[in-house]
Design an enzyme around this catalytic site. Structure first.
Site, PDB file in Angstrom:
ATOM      1  N   GLU A 138       0.829  -1.210   0.000  1.00 16.11           N
ATOM      2  CA  GLU A 138       0.000   0.000   0.000  1.00 16.11           C
ATOM      3  C   GLU A 138       0.864   1.262   0.000  1.00 16.11           C
ATOM      4  O   GLU A 138       0.759   2.117   0.877  1.00 16.11           O
ATOM      5  CB  GLU A 138      -0.999  -0.009   1.152  1.00 16.11           C
ATOM      6  N   GLU A 148      -6.216  -6.863  -1.960  1.00 22.96           N
ATOM      7  CA  GLU A 148      -6.914  -6.944  -0.675  1.00 22.96           C
ATOM      8  C   GLU A 148      -8.371  -6.544  -0.854  1.00 22.96           C
ATOM      9  O   GLU A 148      -8.655  -5.513  -1.476  1.00 22.96           O
ATOM     10  CB  GLU A 148      -6.301  -6.011   0.375  1.00 22.96           C
TER      11      GLU A 148
END
Length: 373
Positions: free
Chosen positions: A167, A269
């Protein structure tokens, strides 16, 4: 995956709307995804602390076997450098990877390049790298990446895909690798990518942002990565419907960036709650009706519908460039000691209501949806 830190007590029950039934890409759902994955990073610690898992009929079984039997064909594992609790290190990655490999799963390794959680709000250097900068920091990235992937290959369980950072909207290894200094960030990303390809020939390199439904931000980031010559094969995006836009936003972003950069895309995710109340003392990340995606109640059926519909979105990406998705931490149930804070064994888990096993440890219907892909 980002975490909310403020605590609230007492989750509300949900008076749910009807399940959503139409999303972009639903007609393409018949194309089975190549990646039907699960992030099992917390599993080793859970089982060491007594966590158990059961099939839908209540029979206790190995959770990896349950997942693989449902059709899950990839496993994702995060790596930390020197975490306080000793988990998410090379030995634990090897241990879980072996189990995945034995069940026919392929492996994605998710490098955080940190001793703890790395996400859009924090990208802390490992303590051992604090004084490293420039070429020395790049070399640390190379060696760490090569060590982990080399050990997996030597074990006979080579990784098929690798994330160089987790991320990394704002970069990684702050302050050195911030997006405020793209040449420096690009050098670190390139060091990791090159080390991965050398240590594990044939591996696919993914770059991962938490920007699922945000096209302008995704374009800005990858335009910079391409301009600075960062090598990569796959665009990986987190997409949680309560944070990252609508399913239509996700569809538009995946369609656009897969064509713009001529790369495959994967949702690295996603997750959704099957209930709102907490099984332990810590409030859950999503625990209020107002936090839910309209049309998807916090019920087993609502969780399954969410997974069905996001699967259809990824399957609809043109030219078959939608590889698939990973469900984040489906086995992270509320086992005492397996909480958010690796330095605090008393910390709670804010995720158990988004697992794919209920509060009795039984597999939920969404697991079958994930495996069918």
């Amino acid at each position: 995956m980002r975490r909310r830190t403020a605590l609230r007590l007492g989750a509300a029950a949900l008076a749910a709307p009807a399940l959503a039934t139409a999303v972009p890409g639903t007609a393409a759902a018949a194309r089975r995804l190549r990646v039907r994955g699960a992030d099992l990073s917390s599993l080793a610690k859970s089982e060491d602390l007594g966590g158990t898992y059961h099939r839908a009929d209540g029979r206790r079984d190995d959770p990896v076997r349950i997942l693989a039997g449902a059709g899950v064909n990839w496993g994702r594992l995060k790596v930390w450098v020197d975490p306080a609790d000793g988990y998410h290190t090379t030995p634990h990655v090897l241990r879980t990877a072996r189990r995945m490999h034995e069940r026919g799963m392929r492996i994605l390794v998710d490098f955080h390049y940190s001793d703890t959680w790395a996400d859009p709000g924090k990208q802390y250097k490992p303590a051992a790298w604090e004084e490293l900068h420039g070429a020395a920091l790049e070399q640390a990235v190379r060696e760490h990446t090569a060590d982990v992937l080399g050990a997996l290959r030597a074990q006979g369980t080579p990784a098929a895909m690798v994330q160089i950072g987790n991320e990394i909207n704002g970069g990684m290894l702050w302050p050195d690798g911030s997006t405020d200094d793209w040449p420096r960030l690009a050098a670190l990303l390139t060091a990791g990518a090159e080390a991965a390809r050398a240590a594990s020939p044939g591996i696919r390199v993914a770059l991962h942002l938490a920007e699922g439904g945000r096209n302008a931000e995704t374009r800005w980031w990858f335009d910079n990565a391409v301009a600075h010559g960062v090598p990569f094969d796959v665009i990986a995006l987190s997409f949680y419907g309560y944070w990252h836009g609508t399913l239509a936003d996700l569809q538009a972003n995946l369609d656009d960036v897969s064509a713009r950069y001529r790369r495959d895309v994967v949702v690295a995710e996603t997750a959704y709650p099957f209930r709102l109340d907490s099984e332990d003392f810590l409030e859950n990340i999503v625990d209020l009706p107002s936090e839910l995606v309209p049309g998807y109640p916090a019920t087993p059926a609502g969780q399954a519908a969410w997974l069905r519909d996001i699967t259809a979105v990824v399957a609809a990406v043109p030219h078959g460039r939608g590889l698939g998705l990973f469900y984040w931490e489906p086995t992270w149930t509320a086992v005492p000691g397996n909480g958010w804070d690796p330095a605090d064994p008393a910390s709670g888990n804010g995720w158990e209501n988004q697992a794919l096993f209920d509060y009795d440890g039984r597999a939920l219907p969404a697991l079958e949806v994930l495996g069918r892909g």
